[in-house]
Write a protein that holds these residues in place. Structure first.
Motif, PDB file in Angstrom:
ATOM      1  N   MET A   1       0.728  -1.254  -0.018  1.00 14.55           N
ATOM      2  CA  MET A   1      -0.028  -0.144   0.077  1.00 14.55           C
ATOM      3  C   MET A   1       0.819   1.282  -0.177  1.00 14.55           C
ATOM      4  O   MET A   1       0.761   2.345  -0.747  1.00 14.55           O
ATOM      5  N   THR A   2       1.800   1.197   0.766  1.00 14.67           N
ATOM      6  CA  THR A   2       2.756   2.438   0.800  1.00 14.67           C
ATOM      7  C   THR A   2       3.369   2.605  -0.264  1.00 14.67           C
ATOM      8  O   THR A   2       3.733   3.687  -0.903  1.00 14.67           O
ATOM      9  N   GLY A   3       3.891   1.243  -0.740  1.00 14.12           N
ATOM     10  CA  GLY A   3       4.618   1.455  -2.104  1.00 14.12           C
ATOM     11  C   GLY A   3       3.737   1.967  -3.434  1.00 14.12           C
ATOM     12  O   GLY A   3       4.425   2.938  -4.074  1.00 14.12           O
ATOM     13  N   ILE A   4       2.663   1.659  -3.530  1.00 15.80           N
ATOM     14  CA  ILE A   4       1.760   2.404  -4.442  1.00 15.80           C
ATOM     15  C   ILE A   4       1.676   3.732  -4.069  1.00 15.80           C
ATOM     16  O   ILE A   4       1.603   4.419  -5.288  1.00 15.80           O
ATOM     17  N   ALA A   5       1.436   4.028  -2.943  1.00 15.91           N
ATOM     18  CA  ALA A   5       1.165   5.585  -2.686  1.00 15.91           C
ATOM     19  C   ALA A   5       2.342   6.504  -3.081  1.00 15.91           C
ATOM     20  O   ALA A   5       2.430   7.359  -3.732  1.00 15.91           O
ATOM     21  N   VAL A   6       3.591   5.784  -2.668  1.00 19.53           N
ATOM     22  CA  VAL A   6       4.751   6.490  -3.144  1.00 19.53           C
ATOM     23  C   VAL A   6       4.934   6.642  -4.590  1.00 19.53           C
ATOM     24  O   VAL A   6       5.089   7.696  -5.256  1.00 19.53           O
ATOM     25  N   LEU A   7       4.446   5.457  -5.308  1.00 18.84           N
ATOM     26  CA  LEU A   7       4.678   5.554  -6.806  1.00 18.84           C
ATOM     27  C   LEU A   7       3.772   6.693  -7.601  1.00 18.84           C
ATOM     28  O   LEU A   7       4.179   7.272  -8.363  1.00 18.84           O
ATOM     29  N   VAL A   8       2.464   6.474  -6.878  1.00 19.84           N
ATOM     30  CA  VAL A   8       1.487   7.548  -7.346  1.00 19.84           C
ATOM     31  C   VAL A   8       2.002   9.085  -7.034  1.00 19.84           C
ATOM     32  O   VAL A   8       2.166   9.907  -7.939  1.00 19.84           O
ATOM     33  N   LEU A   9       2.595   9.263  -5.795  1.00 23.97           N
ATOM     34  CA  LEU A   9       3.054  10.645  -5.517  1.00 23.97           C
ATOM     35  C   LEU A   9       4.267  10.899  -6.692  1.00 23.97           C
ATOM     36  O   LEU A   9       4.159  12.161  -7.229  1.00 23.97           O
ATOM     37  N   TRP A  10       5.101   9.966  -6.519  1.00 22.84           N
ATOM     38  CA  TRP A  10       6.128  10.280  -7.205  1.00 22.84           C
ATOM     39  C   TRP A  10       5.704  10.452  -8.798  1.00 22.84           C
ATOM     40  O   TRP A  10       6.394  11.491  -9.643  1.00 22.84           O
ATOM     41  N   ASN A  11       4.903   9.821  -9.324  1.00 31.46           N
ATOM     42  CA  ASN A  11       4.518   9.787 -10.885  1.00 31.46           C
ATOM     43  C   ASN A  11       4.041  11.339 -11.107  1.00 31.46           C
ATOM     44  O   ASN A  11       4.114  11.761 -12.096  1.00 31.46           O
ATOM     45  N   PHE A  12       3.173  11.638 -10.052  1.00 33.64           N
ATOM     46  CA  PHE A  12       2.438  12.922 -10.447  1.00 33.64           C
ATOM     47  C   PHE A  12       3.117  14.051 -10.057  1.00 33.64           C
ATOM     48  O   PHE A  12       2.671  15.205  -9.970  1.00 33.64           O
ATOM     49  N   ASP A  13       4.462  13.655  -9.575  1.00 29.76           N
ATOM     50  CA  ASP A  13       5.323  14.960  -8.776  1.00 29.76           C
ATOM     51  C   ASP A  13       4.529  15.576  -7.715  1.00 29.76           C
ATOM     52  O   ASP A  13       4.571  16.790  -7.728  1.00 29.76           O
ATOM     53  N   TRP A  14       3.902  14.846  -6.802  1.00 33.08           N
ATOM     54  CA  TRP A  14       3.360  15.477  -5.568  1.00 33.08           C
ATOM     55  C   TRP A  14       4.472  15.603  -4.556  1.00 33.08           C
ATOM     56  O   TRP A  14       4.121  15.964  -3.613  1.00 33.08           O
ATOM     57  N   PHE A  15       5.461  15.054  -4.858  1.00 31.83           N
ATOM     58  CA  PHE A  15       6.371  15.097  -3.599  1.00 31.83           C
ATOM     59  C   PHE A  15       7.014  16.383  -3.332  1.00 31.83           C
ATOM     60  O   PHE A  15       7.164  17.131  -4.416  1.00 31.83           O
ATOM     61  N   PRO A  16       7.486  17.176  -2.389  1.00 32.17           N
ATOM     62  CA  PRO A  16       8.118  18.344  -2.303  1.00 32.17           C
ATOM     63  C   PRO A  16       9.433  18.092  -2.925  1.00 32.17           C
ATOM     64  O   PRO A  16      10.139  17.006  -2.873  1.00 32.17           O
ATOM     65  N   ASP A  17      10.132  19.471  -3.384  1.00 36.34           N
ATOM     66  CA  ASP A  17      11.198  19.131  -4.153  1.00 36.34           C
ATOM     67  C   ASP A  17      12.517  18.775  -3.401  1.00 36.34           C
ATOM     68  O   ASP A  17      13.508  18.072  -3.582  1.00 36.34           O
ATOM     69  N   ASP A  18      12.414  19.168  -2.087  1.00 36.90           N
ATOM     70  CA  ASP A  18      13.658  18.773  -1.244  1.00 36.90           C
ATOM     71  C   ASP A  18      13.281  17.819  -0.282  1.00 36.90           C
ATOM     72  O   ASP A  18      14.152  17.631   0.723  1.00 36.90           O
ATOM     73  N   MET A  19      12.562  17.126  -0.724  1.00 38.14           N
ATOM     74  CA  MET A  19      12.281  15.897   0.156  1.00 38.14           C
ATOM     75  C   MET A  19      13.175  14.820   0.031  1.00 38.14           C
ATOM     76  O   MET A  19      13.955  14.581  -0.797  1.00 38.14           O
TER      77      MET A  19
END
Lengths: 254, 326
Positions: free
Chosen positions: A127-145
């Protein structure tokens, strides 16, 4: 062909050794059955629903934290409850049948611990892996994360699941009936939640509540973790639960 | 014959309250079909669990294949097949997946395990529903899966706890035939517990009778029948019945001759004279105007012997405690 033959034989030997490992057979069997369990499937559906909700609502790192906290609070209870039936529900039936075969008690017990922990972690990381992939794919992570620190957060919350899964198996190995195991597991889970909430400054451990309240500071590299203390508690606890289970289970008449 | 199972002073007390097995000394000869007989609650299942190391004895020892049996005696259990009463199986498993799993726990490599599974599925007549989940099976079908599972490792010793319980007559006959075949043709040692006397009588070579956890008799089944055979034979005759009865009463060794609605019962005094008395009886039948329709020597004797033994054991009272030195 000449270079393949020795490695082919080694692979065959490994395959044979794995095939003959009772512990591995039992563990894989338990994991397969675990995924067919209705409660487990309901839990996975629930997580998927709420995970999607968090992702769509927050669309940032907070959704990972939310999923992690959801696992930490509710997932820990589900882990304990699911694990509580794993032995108590089989004594007098399936356990008797298995232990009347070429299976040692410690193999049976250890397979339960490993499989319940593995089940909980597989669902969590999926579940967390899918969430991370989705966030990464849509570039929703902060730039300095820091992805490293994100991995640490995910890993720390995984340790909480390991703790409660192994606690549930211990309860299951000591309870005389499934209904007692279920009730005791709920009480024990609640007791630990209260303990962890109100006693956050223990010297020998980091409580899940401490971890959850420090997610931001972990991500920002502001929280310095004593790894020995952390790993010590979350590795030694399951070992202690296993040891207690071993003592209890070897005294138990089937 | 060497003993494949041996118990010495085997005792099990639960919670310091219930004596389930009481000082059991028993030997199961190799190659025998051993019937373990007793009323409900007599300690049969507890004894079996002790033999398998599923429970710990309060006192005494269990030796199987010459080695002490314990909780972790996986190597000994590798040579044993166990069929419990009403076997339980994991949810959502088919006979094939379950047998494959059990085969793997025995460490049977796939090149032997797969053919063995197909052979067993066919042997227990589950080919038609081998892809269905076991939880949908009837009692008889579940028992057949259990039988297949207890044979997957080709064991030398089979332990079966009430294998015919809950089965219809066809299922019972099939199971009885299987046990006979396993014992007589395959040369396996079979230890069968039951309270159904007719089944035990049919296929067992040796018997152990247990009551309230105490072994009241152990030995060959023929020895048990001799306990009652000393008394009676029953003949269904037609013709000059009264004349036959008068002559039979004169045969030395005959203590009484009684006429029932269909049968004439002849009581014999000394079991040593059994054969001679029977020869005289049959000579009278042959010389007289009497047709022999049927002859019954101990066909119900096992039940009677069983009841007699239980009654006799009970009547010993305090003397039951004085069997051997401490």
């Amino acid at each position: 062909m000449g270079s393949y033959a020795p490695s082919g034989r080694a692979l065959d030997g490994l395959r044979t050794a794995l095939e003959r490992s009772v512990l591995l057979t039992l563990t894989l069997h338990e994991i397969k059955l675990g995924f067919k369990n209705n409660l487990q499937r309901a839990w996975m559906g629930t997580i998927a629903f709420f995970g999607l909700l968090f992702l769509l609502a927050m669309r940032d790192l907070g959704s990972i934290y939310a999923i992690g906290i959801f696992f930490g609070l509710f997932g820990s209870m589900v882990a304990v409850v699911l694990a509580s039936n794993t032995i108590s529900g089989e004594v007098g039936g399936i356990a008797d049948s298995l232990l009347s075969k070429a299976v040692r008690r410690w193999e049976y017990l250890l397979s339960k611990f490993i499989s319940q922990i593995a089940l909980g972690l597989m669902v969590y990381f999926l579940m967390t892996g899918i969430a991370v992939l989705v966030l990464w794919n849509f570039d929703w992570f902060p730039d300095d994360m820091s992805y490293h620190n994100l991995g640490v957060i995910i890993g720390l919350l995984a340790l909480v699941l390991v703790f409660f899964s192994s606690l549930g198996v211990m309860v299951s190995s000591t309870a005389s009936r499934p209904v007692f195991a279920f009730l005791v597991s709920i009480v024990v889970w609640f007791m630990f939640v209260v303990l962890f909430l109100f006693m956050q400054d223990w010297d020998f451990m980091y409580s899940p509540a401490q971890i959850i309240t420090h997610l931001d500071t972990i991500q920002d590299n502001q929280w310095h973790v004593d790894w020995a203390r952390l790993v010590g508690f979350y590795v030694l606890s399951p070992l202690l639960f296993f040891f207690v289970s071993l003592l209890a289970f070897y005294q138990r008449d089937l | 014959m060497a003993a494949i199972i041996q118990t010495r002073s085997l005792t099990k007390v639960f919670d310091q309250r219930t004596i389930a097995v009481n000082n059991l000394d028993m030997e199961v000869p190799e190659g025998s079909i051993f019937g373990f007989l007793g009323p409900n609650g007599s300690g049969k299942t507890t004894t079996i669990k002790l033999l398998l190391g599923l429970i710990r004895p309060s006192a005494g020892t269990v030796t199987v294949f010459g080695e002490p049996m314990g909780m972790d005696s996986a190597d000994l259990r590798r040579r044993i097949g166990y069929l419990p009463t009403n076997p339980k199986f994991p949810d959502r498993m088919t006979p094939i997946s379950y047998l494959d799993f059990i085969g793997r726990t025995f460490g049977i490599p796939s090149e032997r395990r797969i053919p063995r599974i197909t052979e067993l599925i066919r042997a227990v007549d589950l080919l038609g529903n081998s892809a269905s989940e076991i939880r949908t099976f009837s009692t008889g079908e579940t028992t057949r899966v259990g039988i297949a599972a207890c044979l997957i490792n080709d064991p030398e010793l089979l332990i079966m706890d009430e294998p015919t319980l809950g089965l219809d007559p066809i299922g019972r006959a099939s199971t009885v035939n299987l046990i006979q075949a396993l014992g007589r043709q395959e040369g396996k040692t079979v230890f069968v517990s039951s309270h159904i006397l007719a089944d035990i009588d049919r296929f067992c070579s040796h018997i152990g009778i247990v009551n309230y956890g105490k072994l009241v008799f152990t030995g060959k089944i023929s020895d048990v029948k001799k306990l009652i055979r000393r008394n009676t034979v029953e003949l269904e005759v037609d013709g000059d019945v009264e004349g036959f009865i008068a002559k039979a009463r004169e045969v030395p060794g005959v203590i009484n001759v009684e006429r029932g609605p269909r049968m004439v019962t002849v009581g014999i005094d000394d079991p040593e004279d059994y054969s001679r008395v029977l020869m005289d009886i049959f000579r009278i039948l042959h010389e007289g105007n009497v047709d022999l329709i049927s002859f019954n020597s101990g066909s119900q004797s096992l039940e009677q012997a069983f009841l007699n033994l239980l009654e006799e054991e009970k009547s010993h009272g305090f003397l039951r405690a004085i069997g051997k030195g401490a």
